[in-house]
Each structure stands twice: as structure tokens, then as C-alpha cells.
Design an enzyme around this catalytic site. Sequence first.
Site, PDB file in Angstrom:
ATOM      1  N   ILE A  13       0.695  -1.262  -0.073  1.00  9.46           N
ATOM      2  CA  ILE A  13       0.230   0.331  -0.388  1.00  9.46           C
ATOM      3  C   ILE A  13       1.128   1.459  -0.140  1.00  9.46           C
ATOM      4  CG2 ILE A  13      -1.623   1.175   1.263  1.00  9.46           C
ATOM      5  CD1 ILE A  13      -3.363  -1.120   2.151  1.00  9.46           C
ATOM      6  N   ASP A  57      13.923   3.927   9.304  1.00  4.43           N
ATOM      7  CA  ASP A  57      13.330   2.570   9.491  1.00  4.43           C
ATOM      8  C   ASP A  57      12.427   4.052  11.113  1.00  4.43           C
ATOM      9  OD1 ASP A  57      12.765   1.370  11.871  1.00  4.43           O
ATOM     10  OD2 ASP A  57      14.675  -0.062  12.346  1.00  4.43           O
ATOM     11  N   ASN A  85       2.609   4.773   7.666  1.00  5.57           N
ATOM     12  CA  ASN A  85       1.840   3.510   6.181  1.00  5.57           C
ATOM     13  C   ASN A  85       2.356   2.230   7.104  1.00  5.57           C
ATOM     14  OD1 ASN A  85       0.813   1.982   4.417  1.00  5.57           O
ATOM     15  ND2 ASN A  85       3.352   1.869   3.972  1.00  5.57           N
ATOM     16  N   SER A 147      -6.334  -0.781  10.832  1.00  6.16           N
ATOM     17  CA  SER A 147      -7.046  -1.584  10.453  1.00  6.16           C
ATOM     18  C   SER A 147      -8.185  -2.097  10.827  1.00  6.16           C
ATOM     19  CB  SER A 147      -6.374  -2.646  10.391  1.00  6.16           C
ATOM     20  OG  SER A 147      -6.759  -4.032  10.247  1.00  6.16           O
ATOM     21  N   TYR A 166      -1.091  -7.003  16.955  1.00  2.62           N
ATOM     22  CA  TYR A 166      -1.529  -6.853  15.890  1.00  2.62           C
ATOM     23  C   TYR A 166      -2.993  -5.625  15.948  1.00  2.62           C
ATOM     24  CZ  TYR A 166      -2.981  -5.039  11.202  1.00  2.62           C
ATOM     25  OH  TYR A 166      -3.083  -4.827   9.604  1.00  2.62           O
ATOM     26  N   LYS A 170      -3.378  -1.608  15.917  1.00  2.00           N
ATOM     27  CA  LYS A 170      -3.827  -0.389  15.742  1.00  2.00           C
ATOM     28  C   LYS A 170      -5.217   0.542  16.901  1.00  2.00           C
ATOM     29  CE  LYS A 170      -2.201  -1.708  11.605  1.00  2.00           C
ATOM     30  NZ  LYS A 170      -0.836  -0.727  10.858  1.00  2.00           N
ATOM     31  N   VAL A 199      -6.649  -5.788   1.229  1.00  3.57           N
ATOM     32  CA  VAL A 199      -5.996  -6.306   0.445  1.00  3.57           C
ATOM     33  C   VAL A 199      -4.915  -6.645   0.076  1.00  3.57           C
ATOM     34  CG1 VAL A 199      -4.793  -3.179  -0.926  1.00  3.57           C
ATOM     35  CG2 VAL A 199      -6.253  -2.838   1.158  1.00  3.57           C
ATOM     36  N   THR A 201      -1.649  -7.708  -0.885  1.00  2.41           N
ATOM     37  CA  THR A 201      -0.128  -6.498  -1.381  1.00  2.41           C
ATOM     38  C   THR A 201       0.941  -7.756  -1.123  1.00  2.41           C
ATOM     39  OG1 THR A 201       0.159  -6.760   1.149  1.00  2.41           O
ATOM     40  CG2 THR A 201      -0.994  -4.448  -0.468  1.00  2.41           C
TER      41      THR A 201
HETATM   42  N1  NAP Z   1      -3.367  -6.016   3.531  1.00  2.00           N
HETATM   43  C1  NAP Z   1      -3.642  -4.695   4.267  1.00  2.00           C
HETATM   44  O1  NAP Z   1      -5.387  -6.374   3.909  1.00  2.00           O
HETATM   45  C2  NAP Z   1      -4.182  -4.074   5.255  1.00  2.00           C
HETATM   46  C3  NAP Z   1      -5.459  -4.697   5.329  1.00  2.00           C
HETATM   47  C4  NAP Z   1      -5.862  -4.021   7.305  1.00  2.00           C
HETATM   48  C5  NAP Z   1      -4.722  -3.419   6.977  1.00  2.00           C
HETATM   49  N2  NAP Z   1      -3.346  -2.993   6.868  1.00  2.00           N
HETATM   50  C6  NAP Z   1      -2.954  -1.874   6.881  1.00  2.00           C
HETATM   51  O2  NAP Z   1      -2.137  -1.336   5.525  1.00  2.00           O
HETATM   52  C7  NAP Z   1      -0.570  -0.257   5.840  1.00  2.00           C
HETATM   53  C8  NAP Z   1       0.196  -1.987   4.931  1.00  2.00           C
HETATM   54  O3  NAP Z   1      -0.177  -2.679   4.492  1.00  2.00           O
HETATM   55  P1  NAP Z   1       0.245  -3.403   3.398  1.00  2.00           P
HETATM   56  O4  NAP Z   1      -0.425  -4.683   3.113  1.00  2.00           O
HETATM   57  O5  NAP Z   1       1.177  -3.169   2.094  1.00  2.00           O
HETATM   58  O6  NAP Z   1       2.269  -3.772   4.003  1.00  2.00           O
HETATM   59  P2  NAP Z   1       3.526  -4.725   3.487  1.00  2.00           P
HETATM   60  O7  NAP Z   1       3.285  -5.155   2.186  1.00  2.00           O
HETATM   61  O8  NAP Z   1       3.905  -5.286   4.710  1.00  2.00           O
HETATM   62  O9  NAP Z   1       4.560  -3.213   3.308  1.00  2.00           O
HETATM   63  C9  NAP Z   1       4.331  -2.938   5.145  1.00  2.00           C
HETATM   64  C10 NAP Z   1       5.837  -2.331   4.827  1.00  2.00           C
HETATM   65  O10 NAP Z   1       5.862  -1.253   6.565  1.00  2.00           O
HETATM   66  C11 NAP Z   1       7.479  -1.426   6.293  1.00  2.00           C
HETATM   67  N3  NAP Z   1       8.106  -1.279   7.269  1.00  2.00           N
HETATM   68  C12 NAP Z   1       8.075  -2.795   8.442  1.00  2.00           C
HETATM   69  N4  NAP Z   1       8.948  -2.508   9.275  1.00  2.00           N
HETATM   70  C13 NAP Z   1       8.913  -1.445   9.186  1.00  2.00           C
HETATM   71  C14 NAP Z   1      10.036  -0.147  10.421  1.00  2.00           C
HETATM   72  N5  NAP Z   1      10.443  -0.396  11.465  1.00  2.00           N
HETATM   73  N6  NAP Z   1      10.075   1.259   9.612  1.00  2.00           N
HETATM   74  C15 NAP Z   1       9.391   1.397   8.258  1.00  2.00           C
HETATM   75  N7  NAP Z   1       9.136   1.150   7.062  1.00  2.00           N
HETATM   76  C16 NAP Z   1       8.656  -0.169   7.969  1.00  2.00           C
HETATM   77  C17 NAP Z   1       7.728  -2.737   4.988  1.00  2.00           C
HETATM   78  O11 NAP Z   1       8.926  -1.696   4.686  1.00  2.00           O
HETATM   79  P3  NAP Z   1      10.127  -2.969   4.442  1.00  2.00           P
HETATM   80  O12 NAP Z   1      10.418  -3.837   2.838  1.00  2.00           O
HETATM   81  O13 NAP Z   1      11.778  -2.601   5.106  1.00  2.00           O
HETATM   82  O14 NAP Z   1       9.784  -4.830   5.193  1.00  2.00           O
HETATM   83  C18 NAP Z   1       6.527  -2.364   3.862  1.00  2.00           C
HETATM   84  O15 NAP Z   1       6.968  -1.596   2.899  1.00  2.00           O
HETATM   85  C19 NAP Z   1      -0.154  -1.533   6.875  1.00  2.00           C
HETATM   86  O16 NAP Z   1      -0.060  -0.166   8.267  1.00  2.00           O
HETATM   87  C20 NAP Z   1      -1.304  -2.692   7.511  1.00  2.00           C
HETATM   88  O17 NAP Z   1      -1.035  -2.820   8.494  1.00  2.00           O
HETATM   89  C21 NAP Z   1      -3.283  -4.011   5.571  1.00  2.00           C
END
Ligand code: NAP
Length: 264
Positions: A13, A57, A85, A147, A166, A170, A199, A201
Site C-alpha cells: 500500500i 526505520d 503506513n 485496520s 496486531y 492498531k 488488500v 499486497t
Molecule cells: N493489506 C491489508 O489487507 C491491510 C488491511 C488492513 C490494514 N492494513 C495496513 O496497511 C498498511 C500497509 O499494509 P501492506 O499490506 O501494504 O503491508 P506490507 O506489504 O507488509 O508492507 C509493510 C511496509 O512497512 C514497512 N516496514 C516494516 N517495518 C518497518 C519499519 N520498522 N520502519 C519502516 N518501514 C517498515 C515494510 O518495509 P520493508 O520492505 O523494509 O520490510 C513495508 O514497506 C499497514 O499499516 C497495515 O497494517 C493492511
Amino acid sequence: MPSYAITGASKGIGREFVRQLAQSPSNTVLALVRDPESPGIKALAQSHSNIHIIKADTTDPQSILAAAEQASSILGGKLDVFIHNSNSVDLSTFSLPPSKVPFDVEATRKFYEEPLKTAVYGGAWATNAFLPLIEKGDLKKIAHITSSMAQPEVILGAGVDYAVAYSIAKAGLNVQVAKYAAELAPKGIKTVAICPGWVDTHEGPKPPQLVEATEVMLNQFRKIEPDLKGQITAEESVSQQLRVIDALDAARSGTTIRARFFEG
Ligand SMILES: NC(=O)c1ccc[n+]([C@@H]2O[C@H](COP(=O)([O-])OP(=O)(O)OC[C@H]3O[C@@H](n4cnc5c(N)ncnc54)[C@H](OP(=O)(O)O)[C@@H]3O)[C@@H](O)[C@H]2O)c1
């Protein structure tokens, strides 16, 4: 010429926020990532001169302060919209219900810590580091990605007993966003927590365990929304989230908003 900074922009995202925002040449987009060599975001920045990659970070206060300093020099000391995010979970305990929290202080700390580090501590450090820039910005908006897993009606309606740490992290993030709204209203700064939807991802082929887990979740979520087809794309989620951010005003500041009716 609006400016945006997004944490966790290497993939999923976060990277989609960067991609969509960079389509407007008048936008300046800062992609905050742990690894600036991350291929997906690097390729995007190479094809868009309005994207700047910054190493950050969110769980390391010195790293996020250094990122804010770099952002300030790129943007002349002001930023319009900050999007927190980034997220991280401990997959080894993700599937456990709360009755499995161990009778051991260290093990319990480990059970809760990973998502708290990104959502709550990281959310505060990142917000505080960028606050001086937001104060000087024109739009003065801060969005945190949350979330629906934190919402009791989803937990109870779908029967989701896992993702304990988690969901709690949140829920804490949502309260923190409300606290920031109360504090920052006199400065005209608006905050919001956005549920992005369920989503897809995942990058690359899905392992059988993930396919199975997705099916289990789909059946659970259908208890709340019987017509649910499945996960949405990051593109669809982000375009709806950007509408929420565009519409954010003082009246909505501090609230948790679902970008879609049903959320993951
Ligand atoms: N996907 C869904 O269905 C869903 C549903 C509800 C909520 N969300 C929320 O939406 C957001 C994005 O989700 P996503 O599915 O895109 O997640 P994702 O694909 O797991 O990506 C997570 C991102 O966070 C980064 N990250 C992790 N630890 C970090 C740190 N210490 N410092 C900086 N960056 C860090 C990761 O970077 P690295 O590449 O360095 O690991 C990655 O870019 C999250 O907050 C998630 O909780 C997602």
C-alpha cells in the site's frame, strides 16, 4: 504544489501511495523506506523525477529524525501531508488467540512488541519528527493507516480471535491519532486513522498456507458482508484512501475512517 511523505513505501500500500501521488507532476513525494535499494521503489523513483527516496526505520528514533531533516532540506522546511503506513507483525504468534499469552514476562513482551513498535511507538516518533514540517505546510494533514481488525464489531461479527497483538496495536494507534487531533487542533493540523480495506499486497506466487489462510478469512468476513468477493487491489484501496485524505477537515479530525464499507 502539495508535498507528501509516506513511511513503509518499499512495497504494498505504501508504494502504491507513492505511485498514485507521483502521477501529478506538481506533487513532491517522499518515499520513506528502510532499504533505499529496494528494487520496486527504486524503479518507480527512476521513472518519476518528483519522487525522492529517504532512508527511514520508524522503530528507530534517530533514523526517523534524520529522515525528517533530509525531508526538510528537500522541501524547504515544510510538508503538506504525512502518511504513516509502515507495519510489522510477528508471524510466529499471529495465529494465536489471547488465551495463549504465555505466563512469562519476556515471552509476553515479545508476543505484543513487534506491531506496537511500528504502530504506536513508531507512529509517535514518525509523527513527532515530521510535525515541525507539517506545522509550516499548507494542508496540515497526518494520516495513519490502521485496520478494521481493531474494531470490536469486526472481531465479534467475523469471530476473529487471532492477530491479537496486531489488533491491539492498531486500536492503540487509533487512540493516539485522536490524542494528536485534540492536541493539534489549535494549530489547524488534522489527523485521521484510515482502514484501507482487505488488500492483496502479496508479491509473487502465493504459498499454499497463504491461499488457505485467505480462504479462512474470506469465510469469516462473509459473516459480516455476505457478498464479499475477496481482497481488493492496492490501486483500488489507495485511490479511496486518497479521497479520505482529500476530504479530511477539522470536523473529522481524530476519527477512524473506513476507506471502504468492508475492511480487513
Ligand atoms: N493489506 C491489508 O489487507 C491491510 C488491511 C488492513 C490494514 N492494513 C495496513 O496497511 C498498511 C500497509 O499494509 P501492506 O499490506 O501494504 O503491508 P506490507 O506489504 O507488509 O508492507 C509493510 C511496509 O512497512 C514497512 N516496514 C516494516 N517495518 C518497518 C519499519 N520498522 N520502519 C519502516 N518501514 C517498515 C515494510 O518495509 P520493508 O520492505 O523494509 O520490510 C513495508 O514497506 C499497514 O499499516 C497495515 O497494517 C493492511
